[in-house]
Design an enzyme around this catalytic site. Sequence first.
Site, PDB file in Angstrom:
ATOM      1  N   SER A 128       4.089   8.622   4.806  1.00 55.38           N
ATOM      2  CA  SER A 128       4.589   8.357   3.458  1.00 55.38           C
ATOM      3  C   SER A 128       4.636   9.598   2.567  1.00 55.38           C
ATOM      4  CB  SER A 128       3.738   7.279   2.781  1.00 55.38           C
ATOM      5  OG  SER A 128       2.414   7.722   2.615  1.00 55.38           O
TER       6      SER A 128
ATOM      7  N   GLY B  69      -9.400  -5.097   2.212  1.00 60.92           N
ATOM      8  CA  GLY B  69      -9.358  -4.350   0.961  1.00 60.92           C
ATOM      9  C   GLY B  69     -10.387  -3.251   0.951  1.00 60.92           C
ATOM     10  N   PRO B  70     -10.309  -2.362  -0.018  1.00 63.81           N
ATOM     11  CA  PRO B  70     -11.256  -1.238  -0.099  1.00 63.81           C
ATOM     12  C   PRO B  70     -12.665  -1.711  -0.428  1.00 63.81           C
ATOM     13  CG  PRO B  70      -9.828  -1.306  -2.030  1.00 63.81           C
ATOM     14  CD  PRO B  70      -9.312  -2.332  -1.089  1.00 63.81           C
ATOM     15  N   PRO B  71     -13.666  -0.857  -0.240  1.00 61.23           N
ATOM     16  CA  PRO B  71     -15.051  -1.253  -0.541  1.00 61.23           C
ATOM     17  C   PRO B  71     -15.239  -1.529  -2.027  1.00 61.23           C
ATOM     18  CG  PRO B  71     -14.988   0.747   0.800  1.00 61.23           C
ATOM     19  CD  PRO B  71     -13.592   0.488   0.347  1.00 61.23           C
ATOM     20  N   GLY B  72     -16.122  -2.493  -2.312  1.00 58.94           N
ATOM     21  CA  GLY B  72     -16.508  -2.739  -3.693  1.00 58.94           C
ATOM     22  C   GLY B  72     -15.611  -3.675  -4.475  1.00 58.94           C
ATOM     23  N   VAL B  73     -14.637  -4.330  -3.813  1.00 55.58           N
ATOM     24  CA  VAL B  73     -13.743  -5.233  -4.557  1.00 55.58           C
ATOM     25  C   VAL B  73     -14.217  -6.681  -4.514  1.00 55.58           C
ATOM     26  CG1 VAL B  73     -11.724  -3.765  -4.297  1.00 55.58           C
ATOM     27  CG2 VAL B  73     -12.200  -5.476  -2.551  1.00 55.58           C
ATOM     28  N   GLY B  74     -15.328  -6.967  -3.808  1.00 55.54           N
ATOM     29  CA  GLY B  74     -15.915  -8.303  -3.831  1.00 55.54           C
ATOM     30  C   GLY B  74     -15.573  -9.183  -2.656  1.00 55.54           C
ATOM     31  N   LYS B  75     -15.293  -8.593  -1.489  1.00 59.60           N
ATOM     32  CA  LYS B  75     -14.923  -9.408  -0.312  1.00 59.60           C
ATOM     33  C   LYS B  75     -16.108 -10.239   0.168  1.00 59.60           C
ATOM     34  CE  LYS B  75     -13.672  -5.851   2.154  1.00 59.60           C
ATOM     35  NZ  LYS B  75     -13.948  -4.795   1.169  1.00 59.60           N
TER      36      LYS B  75
ATOM     37  N   LYS C  27      -1.220   2.332  -4.369  1.00 60.49           N
ATOM     38  CA  LYS C  27      -0.692   3.633  -4.792  1.00 60.49           C
ATOM     39  C   LYS C  27      -0.333   3.634  -6.274  1.00 60.49           C
ATOM     40  CE  LYS C  27       1.015   4.902  -0.191  1.00 60.49           C
ATOM     41  NZ  LYS C  27       2.182   5.178   0.647  1.00 60.49           N
TER      42      LYS C  27
END
Length: 809
Positions: free
Chosen positions: A686, A362-368, A729
Amino acid sequence: MALKENKEAERLHKNALPLIPLRDIIIFPHMVLPLFVGREKSVKALEYAMANDKSVLLAAQRKAGVEEPSPEDIYEVGTLGCVLQLMKLPDGTVKVLVEGKKRARIKEYVSTKECFMVTTEEIDEIAEETLETEVLMRGISKAFETYVKLNKKVPPEMIMSVSSIDDPGRLTDTVVAQLTIKLQHKQELLEIANPTHRLERLYGLMEGEIEKLEVEQRIRQRVKKQMEGGQKEYYLNEQMKAIQKELGDVDEFKTEFRELEERLKKKKMPKEAVKKTKQELKKLKLMPPMSAEATVVRNYVDWMLSLPWQHITEEKKDLDEAEYILEEDHYGLKKVKERIIEYLAVKSFVDEMKGPILCLVGPPGVGKTSLAKSVARATGRKYVRISLGGVRDEAEIRGHRKTYIGSMPGKIIQSLKKARSSNPVFLLDEVDKMSKDFRGDPASALLEVLDPEQNNSFNDHYLDCDYDLSRVMFITTANSMSGIPYPLLDRMEIIRIPGYTEQEKLHIATGFLLPKQLKAHGMTDENLSISDGTIRTIIRQYTREAGVRNLEREIATLCRKSVREFLRGGKKGRVRIASRSLFKYLGVPRYRYGMVEGKDEIGVATGLAWTEMGGELLSTEVTVMPGKGNLTITGKLGDVMQESARAALSYIRSRGERLGIEKDFYNKVDIHIHIPEGAIPKDGPSAGITIATTIASALMKIPVKRDIAMTGEITLRGKILPIGGLKEKLLAAHRGNILKVVIPKENEKDLKEIPAVILKKIEVVLLEHMDDVLKYALILKKPEDIFKGGYEKETISDITHRNEDIITH
């Protein structure tokens, strides 16, 4: 009577000399020596001497540690000296060069206030030219020559200087200055007035020093016979051993060896590890304790005995408690939480179960990363983390062979030792950021670690025996799967963590981030009030991200500025921050929110892109100019995107007649395709339908609807192929206040994962062909005049009626 006493005191003061107490040194007559003087009384004594005839008395202290000596702390016999040179240093000390003249005895201390002033009497030397004196002088000269040969610290030139002296007193004073004897013995020689007696005493002291030097030389020779090849380290160790043998010290090596044996008996280890450790202990017993090889073996045995081979932390099996902890620490992230609860549920049925290997993408900052800590807390396991970003050496994972100097196990084994458990939650952070060079590929080394069928016998190069990693719960994190090699990706269970919706961000900010920052800045709800509307404005106008990292920074900024405002107000009242006053704290808004294009424009369309940071809106522009059919593509586009643009142009050319475009338009005009923000690299197929729409709009001179965004790959025949990253998206479209989104019909199945709150605000249009996209996106007065037949348009409401299982509210 008083007058006579005053005259006597004045006479004594005139005859008095300044005294300098010396520490750890004695100056003999005929010696010239530099001294560093720092004590206040000694400096004043030198000043007095320089102001008069430069004469001083140099006498040694009985104890060097006494900072302020009294007359009782100073020897009575010293040396009359003359100050040859004096220089004051920047730190306040004085460097002085003095020359010893004659022996003298202190008669009386006249003054001790500012400096020591003493009256003295010279000690006369009675020289007796006897046969005994001559024999002693000859013996001292020979003994000194032997001493110089054994002691390399004395320059050989001194032998010639000493042999040329024919005065017994001067010979004694010159030789004793070169000896490394105790201070008390030097003072004793200074106090002996008779040169013959002094020669006799000096001769005895020299014989003792020569005997010590000969013993030292024998030790060196014995060590030299035992050592190999002249290795410096080995020589020093053997010298220490020989010294211990001379002194009769107890060897501590046997005690240490017994301790290692006791630890091995108590340690629970696999048979292979026990056998390996016993072999190394047997080798260690036969080695010299101070050798380099013994150090290597000792370190290896210590590592083997320090690892938690069969030590397992007891897991929590209460599913409700685990679920409560996960919900308490993180909002949302439903899939990950479900997977952990499922693992704990199965674990309660099956005792022996291999640890799962999860990959959070996932993208940075989502809590991984923080999620892994919560998993450890929920399961009751230990937590360890290693960052793989920038790791390019295979030995970082597998370790070095123990034969190398300074070798150690790899990060996996090191972290298990740190955790003191064989079943921790093991976080491998940034697994997509690894690289490789001539030292090996760390991703290949991870293949064994992250394979449930192989990691029960992980072989670290340093340990050289199998270690069971099957009980470890491995969690890896990545921003993108493109950076992970396929064989490694195949071994992990992929769990995608998309970005948060606006409502989720608001919930996280009010429930987690704001209380955390208030506590970090020493404030409470009573000191600072930030409304939900204010936080929503921050989300919309001051951040644009998939996660909440920048949102937390902005909240921290509000807290800092509020603390300053609170203190300036005398710690009274309450700081309230409203949406309209945000610019005062955070500056002007950085992003536009809910502002679509002001009007429908020709050759401009909005696309949707997926990045490692989450979804993004991608504006696409096309302009047509008179020319010779050249195609220009700008905006730092990758190869795949450029090919997609050419495919879109080919499709428009094939449909030129139906679109009402001249057949040979491509020979008369140049087409320029540009995607703004040219400094940011862009790639992927895309954007195909977006580029095709903008080309058609520019050639047909028909504007594109401004409230539509689109994504999909185009073929030469106009078919729309499915794309990835749909959730990210659509989240980007929601953040940008887009009302309608065109997506490929084959992505219909992915709408199950889209939050219901997003689908309520966005009309999702599912299309299969590029003709339908043009009919829907272009502002056509009569679409049927250009395209034969209608166009298919399915909205979310249509899909819901057709299949109620598509969307889960």
